[in-house]
Write an enzyme that holds these catalytic residues in place. Sequence first.
Site, PDB file in Angstrom:
ATOM      1  N   ILE A  57       3.458  -2.908 -11.728  1.00 18.81           N
ATOM      2  CA  ILE A  57       4.490  -3.570 -12.391  1.00 18.81           C
ATOM      3  C   ILE A  57       5.106  -4.294 -11.102  1.00 18.81           C
ATOM      4  O   ILE A  57       5.413  -3.922 -10.131  1.00 18.81           O
ATOM      5  CB  ILE A  57       5.734  -2.748 -12.954  1.00 18.81           C
ATOM      6  CG1 ILE A  57       6.716  -3.492 -13.595  1.00 18.81           C
ATOM      7  CG2 ILE A  57       6.268  -1.430 -12.016  1.00 18.81           C
ATOM      8  CD1 ILE A  57       7.635  -2.767 -14.528  1.00 18.81           C
ATOM      9  N   SER A  58       5.486  -5.587 -11.385  1.00 22.30           N
ATOM     10  CA  SER A  58       6.014  -6.380 -10.211  1.00 22.30           C
ATOM     11  C   SER A  58       7.184  -6.113  -9.608  1.00 22.30           C
ATOM     12  O   SER A  58       8.108  -5.598 -10.527  1.00 22.30           O
ATOM     13  CB  SER A  58       5.639  -7.979 -10.549  1.00 22.30           C
ATOM     14  OG  SER A  58       4.527  -8.303 -10.798  1.00 22.30           O
ATOM     15  N   GLN A  59       7.546  -6.526  -8.502  1.00 21.59           N
ATOM     16  CA  GLN A  59       8.979  -6.181  -8.134  1.00 21.59           C
ATOM     17  C   GLN A  59       9.986  -6.947  -8.660  1.00 21.59           C
ATOM     18  O   GLN A  59       9.740  -8.182  -8.963  1.00 21.59           O
ATOM     19  CB  GLN A  59       8.923  -6.584  -6.622  1.00 21.59           C
ATOM     20  CG  GLN A  59      10.222  -6.997  -5.821  1.00 21.59           C
ATOM     21  CD  GLN A  59      10.051  -7.435  -4.426  1.00 21.59           C
ATOM     22  OE1 GLN A  59       9.069  -7.961  -4.105  1.00 21.59           O
ATOM     23  NE2 GLN A  59      11.102  -7.417  -3.801  1.00 21.59           N
TER      24      GLN A  59
END
Length: 244
Positions: free
Chosen positions: A93-95
Amino acid sequence: MKHFSYRVIIVVFSCLCAAADAHGQEYAEQRAALVDAIRQDVSNTVEHILGTPMETQVTEALKSVPRHEFVPDAQRNLAYLNQPLPIGYGQTISQPYVVALMTALLDPQPGDVVFELGTGSGYQAAVLAELVADVHTVEIVPPLAESATERLARLGYDNVQVAQGDGYYGKPQAAPFDGIVVTAAASHIPPPLVEQLKPGGRMIIPVGPAYQLQHLMLVEKDESGEVRTRSVLPVAFVPLTGGH
């Protein structure tokens, strides 16, 4: 005994509800603090690239989406740190900073129809769903597509349509799109996605070799169909997979 049992059930249920409310409030406070921490950096970058400040709707969307629901249970205590987290199957899950930046650069509008390549756990799709009319998202890993479908439906994001497949080819039956977001690094900008981008639309995509320096690219198609690209900043995304 029946009356006593009912009272016990009511007390236990009330305690559970109180605990859930406390956790919910704690998560909301953590979420707000995270958004406040990244707002200025994102706004400065967006203003530098587009010449306009970041819309406050983007930060409000980030405050609304419960990121802890989109990470594995074992990672929930890390959900509101400004960092990517593993979600299984070699994906992340992206930053939050990157999600905020990509969303802001897309400049989503309430009536827009947006395509996302790489659903993952569904977090980016949920953020977009707070801002646009419809989100079409494609995930190549079957278990992630299945879990994201369940999660988004459970959380009430009924304007998100999840499909399992190779998103490199877009979703022609739903095109053209006002915006396109790619959440994995491609070696090049996929021609099918450029074709499915509506004149006046934008695409955000990380481009570069796997596990090496990549660049977040802003792709804009003007009203005449001419395409131009700009590098925004260096990034590190998991590689795009598929048969292309």
